[in-house]
Scaffold this motif. Structure first.
Motif, PDB file in Angstrom:
ATOM      1  N   ALA A 264       0.909  -1.231  -0.078  1.00 27.10           N
ATOM      2  CA  ALA A 264      -0.044  -0.030   0.146  1.00 27.10           C
ATOM      3  C   ALA A 264       0.971   1.233  -0.107  1.00 27.10           C
ATOM      4  O   ALA A 264       0.523   2.364  -0.566  1.00 27.10           O
ATOM      5  CB  ALA A 264      -0.940   0.046   1.268  1.00 27.10           C
ATOM      6  N   HIS A 285      -8.320   2.042  -5.373  1.00 27.30           N
ATOM      7  CA  HIS A 285      -7.578   1.241  -4.381  1.00 27.30           C
ATOM      8  C   HIS A 285      -8.806   0.555  -3.751  1.00 27.30           C
ATOM      9  O   HIS A 285      -9.828   0.605  -3.672  1.00 27.30           O
ATOM     10  CB  HIS A 285      -7.383   2.155  -3.165  1.00 27.30           C
ATOM     11  N   CYS A 289      -6.778  -1.625   1.045  1.00 23.41           N
ATOM     12  CA  CYS A 289      -5.452  -0.813   1.233  1.00 23.41           C
ATOM     13  C   CYS A 289      -5.443   0.236   2.316  1.00 23.41           C
ATOM     14  O   CYS A 289      -6.555   0.760   2.743  1.00 23.41           O
ATOM     15  CB  CYS A 289      -5.378  -0.056  -0.187  1.00 23.41           C
ATOM     16  N   VAL A 293      -3.599   5.508   1.179  1.00 19.96           N
ATOM     17  CA  VAL A 293      -3.500   5.422  -0.187  1.00 19.96           C
ATOM     18  C   VAL A 293      -4.848   6.418  -0.750  1.00 19.96           C
ATOM     19  O   VAL A 293      -4.451   7.418  -1.715  1.00 19.96           O
ATOM     20  CB  VAL A 293      -4.167   4.147  -0.765  1.00 19.96           C
ATOM     21  N   VAL A 327      -4.403   0.286  -7.346  1.00 26.32           N
ATOM     22  CA  VAL A 327      -3.728  -0.060  -6.316  1.00 26.32           C
ATOM     23  C   VAL A 327      -4.196  -1.498  -5.501  1.00 26.32           C
ATOM     24  O   VAL A 327      -5.370  -1.194  -5.058  1.00 26.32           O
ATOM     25  CB  VAL A 327      -3.144   0.900  -4.984  1.00 26.32           C
ATOM     26  N   GLU A 328      -3.520  -2.501  -5.441  1.00 30.36           N
ATOM     27  CA  GLU A 328      -4.140  -3.429  -4.516  1.00 30.36           C
ATOM     28  C   GLU A 328      -2.961  -3.746  -3.519  1.00 30.36           C
ATOM     29  O   GLU A 328      -1.778  -3.770  -3.637  1.00 30.36           O
ATOM     30  CB  GLU A 328      -4.140  -4.746  -5.156  1.00 30.36           C
ATOM     31  N   HIS A 329      -3.569  -4.249  -2.286  1.00 25.79           N
ATOM     32  CA  HIS A 329      -2.506  -4.505  -0.963  1.00 25.79           C
ATOM     33  C   HIS A 329      -1.774  -5.399  -1.354  1.00 25.79           C
ATOM     34  O   HIS A 329      -0.888  -5.909  -0.891  1.00 25.79           O
ATOM     35  CB  HIS A 329      -3.596  -4.765   0.061  1.00 25.79           C
TER      36      HIS A 329
END
Length: 455
Positions: A264, A285, A289, A293, A327-329
């Motif tokens: 993240a 996101h 996350c 973010v 975004v992915e964790h």
């Protein structure tokens, strides 16, 4: 030939096809999957196939290609490739594609990641279930020899490398020292091409392609698999270290002290960087996350959009919102200009650009974003996952904002948590974040107590 329904059910997953090559994903099964893909995934053009370095990959590619060709579909063999190279090829050529890889799984596994033209994902609800059902029902017989598709080869490594470099300002990228652990996976094939001509000094670890994984599994999520990278980074005076999984679509980082950096935080740094070049854009996101973010996105003038976990959901939302990035964790980073597909290589270069531009090592780059302690993903084996989620929801009812978009998310005054069932195992996955260490411990312990209490 008829196939065991239990085997097909086992190998067809939520987002891809994956199984043991000795007993599940055999050439006979893969041939029929190729024949089925001809009618479910293919269109009027050719079908692209790439593969990783596993010993089983060439034979499985041959079987899949023969299945396609038997239905009259032309095949373009991309050869050795990372998954993001195959996504690039699908987008640039406007053709469906298959990537043969089992990513971070051990050597006895292999798999198929499928996409339609323009890198559109094929998941269980968008083609994989149909594929499985057609194989079980019996695929059509192969056409006569003269009507079968042709197989040709095409090497796209250099244009792909140029494409990845196009995401950064090369003039900003000053000299930077980085250690890269390829885990004997596909990063060892693509990384040298991507950084060719750039002022990046790479210390390579395990770049030799070897699908038996003689050094360690290509799974950077496991701390034991980062030990070699951490040692080299600490001893060699590097600004950071990067670790890729087997098919190089995910990237993880350690700072100059060898400390792992949460995905993240990397996602926030990359988001900040992209919004400098593309102000006002939308960025997605997933709901696991860190709060940093969306806070970073909004502070940089972008629009933050929350989404479920999973690449098929994210790619769909990217198309709907026009988002430039997601975004992915879990180390997946998606880029609109990479045909909305994920690329560990693009994320790595943007991160290196940020480090080089700042002129300081990674720990100092991420420090402004590292403000919320988190538990990481904690897994609990339970008999009835949904009953446990419902019990936790009841325990926290009325105490904060909650939703069931993906499992259970509860937001309190001093932190939040998400509890969601695994797609493939009888597990519950818990992620907790607090305003400080005390809040994190308090919230994690309370949720855990409800998870372990009798239902």
């Amino acid at each position: 030939m008829p196939h065991d329904p239990a085997v097909l059910d086992a190998v067809v997953k939520a987002y891809d096809i994956r199984g043991l090559t000795a007993s599940q994903l055999t050439p006979e099964v893969v041939y029929d999957l190729g024949a089925a893909a001809a009618s479910i995934v293919a269109d009027d053009g050719p079908f692209l196939i790439g593969r990783d370095m596993r010993p089983s990959s060439p034979d499985l590619v041959d079987a899949f290609a023969r299945g396609l060709q038997g239905q009259g579909v032309d095949v373009i063999d991309l050869g050795l490739a990372s998954t993001d190279l195959v996504s690039y090829a699908s987008g640039e050529l406007g053709a469906p594609a298959a990537m043969f890889t089992a990513s971070h799984n051990p050597a006895g596994y292999n798999g198929i990641k499928l996409c339609r033209a323009d890198a559109a994902p094929v998941a269980i609800d968008s083609g994989l279930a149909e594929l499985r059902d057609l194989v079980l029902a019996g695929v059509p017989a192969a056409l006569p020899e003269e009507s079968r598709g042709q197989r040709t080869e095409r090497d796209l490594l250099e244009p792909f490398a140029a494409h990845v470099r196009g995401f950064i300002d090369v003039d900003v990228l000053g000299p930077v020292r980085v250690a890269v652990d390829a885990g004997n996976g596909m990063a060892g094939h693509v990384w040298p091409a991507v950084v060719a001509g750039l002022p990046i000094e790479t210390t390579p670890l395990f770049f030799e392609l070897d699908g038996t994984f003689p050094n360690h599994p290509a799974n950077p999520l496991e701390p034991a698999n980062l030990v070699d990278l951490q040692r080299v980074v600490r001893e060699g005076g590097h600004a950071l270290g990067l670790a890729f999984d087997g098919d190089a679509d995910r990237v993880f980082a350690v700072d100059e002290h060898g400390r792992p950096v949460a995905s993240a935080l990397i996602g926030a740094v990359v988001a900040d960087r992209l919004l400098r070049a593309h102000p006002g854009e939308t960025i997605l996101h997933n709901l696991i996350c860190s709060r940093v973010v969306p806070e970073t996105i909004e502070a940089a003038g972008g629009t933050a959009v929350r989404t479920r976990v999973g690449h098929s959901f994210i790619k769909r939302r990217m198309a709907e919102t026009g988002a430039i990035y997601a975004v992915e964790h879990s180390g997946h980073f998606y880029f609109r200009d990479h045909h909305r597909a994920d690329s560990g290589l693009v994320a790595a270069l943007v991160l290196l650009e940020a480090v080089a531009d700042a002129g300081v090592p990674l720990s100092e780059v991420v420090a402004p974003y590292d403000r919320y302690p988190s538990s990481g993903e904690l897994n609990f084996t339970v008999d009835d996952p949904q009953a446990r989620v419902d019990a936790v929801a009841s325990a926290f009812a009325g105490r904060g904002a909650s939703d069931r978009e993906d499992g259970l998310t509860v937001v309190l005054d001093d932190g939040w948590f998400n509890l969601r069932p695994s797609n493939t195992e009888p597990l519950l996955r818990l992620n907790v974040e607090g305003d400080d260490d005390a809040a994190l411990s308090r919230l994690r312990d309370e949720v855990t107590s409800h998870l372990l209490a009798p239902v």
